[in-house]
Design a protein around this motif. Structure first.
Motif: not given
Length: 204
Positions: A34-35, A37-38, A97, A120, A123-124, A127
């Motif tokens: 996820p990091d 992706l951010d 993922e 985004n 990513s959410d 998480r």
């Protein structure tokens, strides 16, 4: 029996050890994905093309994340399409993922749209998926502890009795019927522990 046991240990231990290393590396990748992706989202919003943002992730994030994205950029550099380069990594990692990520990129390239917003949202979702896994792990910890206790109890009792009266259990090491009985009991106990492990294993 000794030859079979030696062969099982010689083949099984390297396989188990390698599997543990692979699982640890994939888990580390998934936890930081996820990091990544951010970082991709920030790069896209700043105007960078998607291929360059892969390079940014490869240089900025250490460990498996950076290594895998560096491999993706190198595959693209030698002539592979982005979808093929990503799919090669997805096949190697074999995680849901990264498969989600590949599907998202493929759909966006065919249909268009705001890729930064889509990543985004992904990513959410990832998480929240990780949080759900942690919640399930916490809820199933009691059942796991019970499985560990049930699995270890026969060996604990055997060791305790052996310490107090070795002659009482010595037949398990030389008498054929007792050896077969002991091995059969271990097989059935292993099956039971495996069933308990499957009962508390959930796919998210």
């Amino acid at each position: 029996m000794t030859i079979l046991l030696a062969a099982a240990v010689g083949i099984g231990l390297p396989y188990i050890y390698t599997g543990m290393l692979i699982k640890k590396r994939v888990a580390k990748f998934t936890s930081r994905f996820p990091d990544a992706l951010d970082l991709l989202v920030r790069g896209l919003k700043s105007g960078l093309p998607i291929t360059e943002t892969f390079g940014v992730v490869a240089t900025e994030l250490p460990g498996p994340i950076g290594e895998e994205f560096k491999a993706v950029t190198e595959r693209i550099r030698i002539g592979k399409t982005m979808e093929m380069a990503l799919q090669d990594t997805a096949d190697m990692l074999d995680t849901a993922e990264f498969q989600f990520f590949c599907i998202t990129i493929a759909i966006q390239r065919e249909t268009g749209g705001n890729l930064a917003e889509t990543l985004n949202n992904l990513s959410d979702v990832l998480r929240k998926r990780a949080q759900m896994k942690l919640k399930i792990r916490a809820m199933s910890s009691e059942a796991k502890a019970s499985a560990y206790i049930v699995g270890a109890l026969p060996f604990f009792v055997f060791g305790l009795v052996w310490t107090m009266n070795p002659g009482y259990l010595a037949g398990f090491f030389y008498e054929e019927r007792l050896i077969i009985t002991g091995l059969g009991g271990m097989v059935w106990m292993g099956i039971g522990v495996g069933i308990m492990a499957k009962m508390i294993s959930f796919e998210i």
